[in-house]
Design an enzyme around this catalytic site. Structure first.
Site, PDB file in Angstrom:
ATOM      1  N   GLU A 244       0.887  -1.162   0.000  1.00 27.42           N
ATOM      2  CA  GLU A 244       0.000   0.000   0.000  1.00 27.42           C
ATOM      3  C   GLU A 244       0.921   1.207   0.000  1.00 27.42           C
ATOM      4  O   GLU A 244       1.565   1.505   1.009  1.00 27.42           O
ATOM      5  CB  GLU A 244      -0.896  -0.080   1.237  1.00 27.42           C
ATOM      6  CG  GLU A 244      -2.205   0.654   1.060  1.00 27.42           C
ATOM      7  CD  GLU A 244      -2.052   2.103   1.409  1.00 27.42           C
ATOM      8  OE1 GLU A 244      -1.796   2.901   0.479  1.00 27.42           O
ATOM      9  OE2 GLU A 244      -2.169   2.446   2.583  1.00 27.42           O
ATOM     10  N   CYS A 278      -1.799   9.013   2.385  1.00 25.54           N
ATOM     11  CA  CYS A 278      -1.621   8.624   0.985  1.00 25.54           C
ATOM     12  C   CYS A 278      -2.885   8.870   0.172  1.00 25.54           C
ATOM     13  O   CYS A 278      -2.835   8.874  -1.052  1.00 25.54           O
ATOM     14  CB  CYS A 278      -1.175   7.165   0.896  1.00 25.54           C
ATOM     15  SG  CYS A 278      -2.160   6.115   1.946  1.00 25.54           S
TER      16      CYS A 278
END
Ligand code: ADP
Length: 475
Positions: A244, A278
């Protein structure tokens, strides 16, 4: 560190400090683990695997439920540690502990739904059965920006699936990781099922994860650069991978959208965790007709955000994690200004009110951002909202998809057809339609392209820790 059910020092006896990013204060010393400690943790996880995997899902689930209950009981205490060590405002830290605990309970339930299936055969004397079994020992590497929930997002599905795990947390937030492992200790998880190796230097631990054949899966949340290194390094043993990584989220305000509502949404999502997420919007596309109203509303909201240590109840913007992060944000802002961007508000390091001891950057809005600016391409990880004006006839999908990242994206529109067209056409793993918080333990989170491999949360999240086995029976 927490190995085989005990908190212990590193084998070398070395320690490193954890510091408050709001004022530089030393918060505590933790063990600095290395290669030997990583190996000891893998030994423990490997020894514990057989028995853990052979428990019923109901037994495994009970441990996770217990951990969930205890984490919620300690919510304030953990949030306080997080607010001091990572910097986010206390309320946001409380929300993160809740989000982190959600993974424990959600996967406690999902463990009971690791269903296999039977597949009809074309032969009358044959039967097919599909089983899902735990992969084995998992090596997890987690980041500092969500220092509690990124641990449970990996540990909960791994344990639910029947895997055992070694976690190496980020060097900036080892106290948060310890707080999570104190919960695992109190939940009485069998020795070796969960292990923690804190380290000042991540590389030796990472190398052990890559080279030890007993580690069958690596799960990582962090930068695309390190993610690529781990993907390359795990190739020689073909370890399973979940990554991720970074993102560069477009935030599209369509011509029919309410610009005030969109600006309110952006002000909330962009400055969460001081932009250190993010899924934080990095390119904000606003139709030229709405530019004025949108910017007015946005700047009125952003200029009211009070910066300060997260632990102060009135702080809305905490510090950045370190000096390097602050420098990167400032460089991107300088580069944009040099290339013609207009500063609507912010654009500087905050030094007044005693904040000069910390890493505070003023919440910033840049207008007239163009594709030649670094900020248009590179992840910022800071409180900067770069606005790009578009005109009728511009191809929104082409502009939004023009990035090597593919994690989150956001769209504001009232037009159902347009919403569907953008939802289907955006090359991102997550699309928020008039929604700034498209995340939940129950929903698959992850990115396309260089934003990652695999998904976390949801049923997809547990399958990241399971192998599929086919049985063919001739009868
Ligand atoms: P960031 O830039 O956000 O700190 P990183 O990818 O550097 O992102 O860090 C995320 C996690 O990856 C942290 O736990 C960090 O310690 C770890 N990490 C960084 N470099 C390495 C490496 N060479 N090997 C293993 N882990 C690493």
């Amino acid at each position: 560190m927490f190995i085989e059910g005990n908190f212990r020092n590193s084998s070398s006896g070395e320690t490193f400090g954890s510091y408050n990013p709001a004022n530089g204060e030393l918060l505590g010393e933790v063990a600095s683990g290395g290669k030997d400690d990583a190996l000891a943790a893998i030994d423990a996880a490997s020894r514990a695997f057989k028995e853990w995997a052979s428990l019923t899902v109901y037994q495994r689930s009970k441990f996770l439920m217990e951990a969930h209950r205890m984490m919620m009981e300690s919510q304030e205490e953990i949030a306080e540690i997080m607010s001091k060590e990572q910097g986010k405002p206390f309320r946001a830290a409380m929300n993160e502990v809740q989000y982190g605990a959600d993974f424990l309970i959600w996967f406690a339930e999902e463990a009971k739904r690791i269903y296999g299936r039977t597949v009809p055969s074309s032969r009358t004397d044959q039967r097919f059965i599909v089983l899902h079994q735990p992969i084995g020992v998992v090596g997890a590497i987690t980041p500092w920006n969500y220092p509690v929930s990124m641990i449970t997002r990996k540990v909960a599905p791994a344990l639910a699936a029947g895997c055992t795990i070694v976690v190496k947390p980020a060097e900036a937030t080892p106290l948060c990781a310890q707080a999570v492992f104190k919960i695992f200790e109190k939940a009485n998880l069998p020795a070796g099922v969960v292990n923690l190796v804190t380290a000042d230097d991540p590389q030796p631990v990472g190398e052990v994860f890559l080279n030890d054949v007993r580690v069958r899966k690596i799960t990582f949340t962090g930068s695309t650069k390190v993610g690529k290194m781990l993907a390359g390094g795990s190739g020689s043993q073909l370890k399973r991978l979940s990554l991720e990584l970074g993102g560069h989220a477009p935030f599209i305000v369509c011509s029919d959208a309410d610009p005030v509502h969109a600006a309110k949404g952006l002000a909330l999502v962009k400055f969460l965790n001081s932009g250190q997420a993010c899924i934080s919007p990095n390119r904000i596309y606003v139709h030229e007709q709405q530019e004025k109203t949108f910017l007015e509303e946005l700047s009125s909201r952003v200029s009211k955000l009070k910066a300060g240590p997260g632990i102060n109840k009135d702080s809305k913007i905490g510090p950045l994690i370190n000096e390097e992060a602050l420098e990167k944000v400032d460089q991107q802002v300088r580069d944009a200004i040099e290339k013609g961007a207009e500063v609507i508000t912010g654009g500087y390091r905050i030094k007044d009110n005693g904040l000069d001891q910390g890493h505070f950057y003023a919440p910033t809005i840049l207008n007239k951002v163009t594709p030649d600016m670094t900020i248009y391409r590179e992840e910022t990880f800071g409180p900067v909202a770069p606005v790009i004006t578009y005109r009728e006839g511009d191809d929104l999908l082409e502009m939004a998809n023009d990035t090597h990242y593919g994690l989150a994206s956001y769209v504001y529109t009232q037009n159902l057809g347009l919403a569907m067209k953008l939802f289907e056409g955006l090359n991102f793993g997550i699309v928020g339609i008039n929604d700034i918080n498209p995340t939940s333990a129950a929903a698959p989170f992850g990115g396309n392209k260089e934003s990652g491999i695999g998904r976390e949360g949801a049923s997809e999240g547990i399958h990241e820790y399971l192998e599929t086995k086919l049985g063919g029976f001739s009868i």
